[in-house]
Design an enzyme around this catalytic site. Sequence first.
Site, PDB file in Angstrom:
ATOM      1  CE  LYS A   1     -26.808   9.256 -87.411  1.00 28.24           C
ATOM      2  NZ  LYS A   1     -25.390   9.581 -87.154  1.00 28.24           N
TER       3      LYS A   1
ATOM      4  NE  ARG B   1     -27.502  13.500 -82.921  1.00 28.80           N
ATOM      5  CZ  ARG B   1     -27.538  13.683 -84.247  1.00 28.80           C
ATOM      6  NH1 ARG B   1     -28.675  13.630 -84.897  1.00 28.80           N
ATOM      7  NH2 ARG B   1     -26.433  13.906 -84.897  1.00 28.80           N
TER       8      ARG B   1
ATOM      9  NE  ARG C   1     -21.222  14.976 -93.221  1.00 27.69           N
ATOM     10  CZ  ARG C   1     -21.848  14.360 -92.212  1.00 27.69           C
ATOM     11  NH1 ARG C   1     -22.525  13.253 -92.429  1.00 27.69           N
ATOM     12  NH2 ARG C   1     -21.799  14.820 -90.985  1.00 27.69           N
TER      13      ARG C   1
ATOM     14  NE  ARG D   1     -21.613  17.071 -85.838  1.00 30.15           N
ATOM     15  CZ  ARG D   1     -21.367  16.938 -87.141  1.00 30.15           C
ATOM     16  NH1 ARG D   1     -20.420  17.650 -87.722  1.00 30.15           N
ATOM     17  NH2 ARG D   1     -22.074  16.108 -87.846  1.00 30.15           N
TER      18      ARG D   1
END
Length: 199
Positions: free
Chosen positions: A14, A91, A130, A148
């Site tokens: 995203k 979310r 990442r 998550r």
Amino acid sequence: MINLILFGPPGSGKGTQAEKLKAHFNLLHISTGDLLRAEIAGGTQLGLAAKQFMDEGKLVPDEVVIGMLGGAVEEAKSKGKQGIIFDGFPRTSAQAQALDNMLLEKGTSVSCVLSLVVDEEELTQRILKRGLTSGRSDDNDVETIRKRVQEYRTKTEPVAGYYKNQDLLIEIEGVGTIDTIFDALMQAVNSVSSNHSDN
Ligand code: AMP
């Protein structure tokens, strides 16, 4: 305005695609994760409260996140932007409802929801990679990443249904080169914005 939502699990790309879309369509980029990390870096009360949730891979409470977005439409207009790209927001269903209300009050609406589809194994690998450079503690720990993804499945995925019912959801294959995925996103936005009008 063109108001886009980039939707998808953690690690689906995203942030990367939001950067490209904002430049191409002249949009204000709102990443609630970035806003929260800025609050933490600034040592604010809000940041302190949010950090605990973020460190555990949990969603920050709705009222905290929704409260940060009140001035988004004015900010976009005052900066001469065509609209807004929301990255990592909404979310939860409550956030989606709050966003609809906020945009409606300003005479605008969500143009489309671009949902990046990536399988779970690929997600974990991407986030760990990442984590080597992002400096984000929530990217380094397999247990936090798992939490998550779980938060995504239970609280965020249902939001897709909310937009599907409004015929706003567009699914995009999120595996491939950055440019191929960007092309697919651009095409989707162009097909929507050509028959879209508001102020
Ligand atoms: P992100 O940078 O989008 O991956 O977000 C990092 C973390 O910030 C998430 O794991 C949540 O703890 C928190 N966060 C970001 N956006 C939201 C949101 N819209 N609602 C609740 N928590 C959020």
